[in-house]
Design a protein around this motif. Structure first.
Motif: not given
Length: 434
Positions: A116, A159, A165, A175, A244-245, A247-248, A253-254
């Motif tokens: 982010d 992201i 998001i 993505f 982070f890359s 997480h979805h 959650d970030p």
């Protein structure tokens, strides 16, 4: 309080607070706390909204994401890696101002789609401050250019920018959808911005040959004081970046990723609590809380929704006009309201409009128009995106203060040019080449 009076009061208080922040007549933290408290006191919002509402209250995800990353960056800073990277960047650019600017912008823009943009700025800003001090040049133009590049680059993926998001969740976009639709135009806009930066910041470029010669003779690895600590910290940071890359995929959650990373970093580094908490930008966190309360009051009283509904109703069944409205309207509104709550408020309106489109492709084009406008509007003013506020806080803490207007005069130009390019892209791709 009547339904008509509440929105008027909310707009009036917000406008006065924005004026004081923009003119810097009072401390910005004090301004948002007074404005947010006043809005709550007169019933424009309430405690339940402030603390528990996802759309009209404090976005705790943003607050804890920032807190976690501030702890991580604070610990890594103690290894000396930022000073080392600063020397490396100065040597690679040979101290040439524009070459250095481009190098730092490229690093920022490449990282932003995968992290982010707040995290990216928190990692790049210390390097920038270090290299500028080594070369005895003002850091402000480099920091401003980086955050503008981050907001542009972050638009490329799901992201990279928080509004993406929100939009992906509401529109069921993947993505790869963002890669296919957003990345091409983001690359074009970034290249254009690199060219613009040569002229926008030309008066700020300073070159000191004697300082450059000293830097060129330095050992870039010299500032690293504890290599074992550095390796441990970089290992944790790598895991955080990977988390982070993806997480979805794991529905995490970030903010949770950042907090877990901060906890592991503290244990691995073994530093004292006072050492890493001293690096936390507490004033920035409090400012965000007050700002969220202010914007939440506009959401709660229906101001943002009414503006969005009016704009969409005005275009009727003309979907190109609707897309145009979303690109420019989101960029304009996003420049004055943090684009996270703005995107959350407008998403249901765009969903309804897209559902009534004559075909799925036309409906989806509205989502891309909305995403581009919301993301690019984040460059409009110093308060338009979380990364902007974080950068201002870092600069102030490093005794390199950047005023609201100093940032905004560059941000407005960038937003206008990139938004026009985005609109042309939407027109050509979704309404001409169909």
């Amino acid at each position: 309080m009547t339904e008509m009076l509440a929105p008027i009061l909310a707009i009036a208080i917000f406008a006065v607070a924005f004026f004081f922040i923009a003119t810097e007549k009072f401390n910005r933290v004090a301004v948002v706390l007074v404005a947010g408290g006043l809005m709550a006191a007169i019933g424009l919002t309430n405690a339940e909204n402030i603390f528990y509402s996802h759309h009209a209250g404090i976005d705790w995800g943003v607050i804890f994401l920032l807190l976690g990353m501030m702890v991580i960056v604070g610990i890594i800073k103690q290894t000396g890696i930022f000073e080392a990277l600063g020397i490396w960047a100065a040597q690679k650019s040979k101290g040439k101002p524009y070459r250095l600017l481009v190098l730092l912008m490229v690093i920022t823009a490449v990282a932003s789609p995968f992290l982010d943009n707040v995290t990216t700025i928190m990692l790049v800003a210390p390097v920038t401050l270090s290299v500028c001090r080594r070369l005895d040049i003002p850091a402000a133009p480099y920091l401003i250019a980086e955050v503008l590049a981050s907001n542009i680059g972050g638009a490329a993926t799901l992201i990279g920018d928080p509004p993406n998001i929100i939009i992906a969740s509401r529109a069921n976009l993947t993505f790869m959808d963002f890669i296919y639709h957003m990345t091409p135009i983001v690359i074009v806009m970034f290249v254009l911005f690199v060219l613009m930066a040569r002229f926008m910041f030309r008066k700020s470029f300073v070159y000191h040959p004697e300082r450059v010669n000293l830097v060129m003779e330095m050992d870039a690895s010299a500032p690293i004081r504890d290599k074992k600590l550095l390796y441990r910290c970089l290992g944790v940071l790598l895991l955080v970046m990977i988390a982070f890359s993806v997480h979805h995929v794991f529905h995490m959650d970030p903010a949770i990723v950042a907090l877990l990373g901060a906890g592991v970093m503290v244990m691995v580094a073994g530093v004292r609590t006072s050492e890493y908490l001293a690096e936390v930008e507490w004033a920035t966190l409090v400012f965000f809380m007050g700002l969220f309360v202010m914007v939440g009051s506009l959401v709660h009283t229906g101001v943002i929704e009414h503006i969005g509904s009016w704009a969409i109703n005005a275009v009727g069944d003309n979907y190109f006009a609707a897309a145009t409205s979303l690109v420019f309207g989101s960029a304009i509104l996003g420049a004055f309201f943090d684009n996270i709550p703005y995107a959350a408020t407008m998403a249901p309106i765009v969903e309804g409009l897209a559902a009534g489109a004559p075909d799925p492709a036309t409906g989806q084009s509205l989502w891309w128009a909305f995403a581009l406008g919301a993301d690019l509007g984040g460059n409009g003013t110093a308060l338009a995106a979380s990364a902007n506020v974080v950068m201002l806080g870092i600069a102030a803490r490093a005794n390199e203060p950047i005023s609201f207007w100093k940032f905004t005069k560059y941000g407005i130009v960038t937003t206008i040019v990139t938004t026009i390019v985005a609109w042309i892209y939407v027109w050509l791709r979704y309404f001409v080449w169909v």
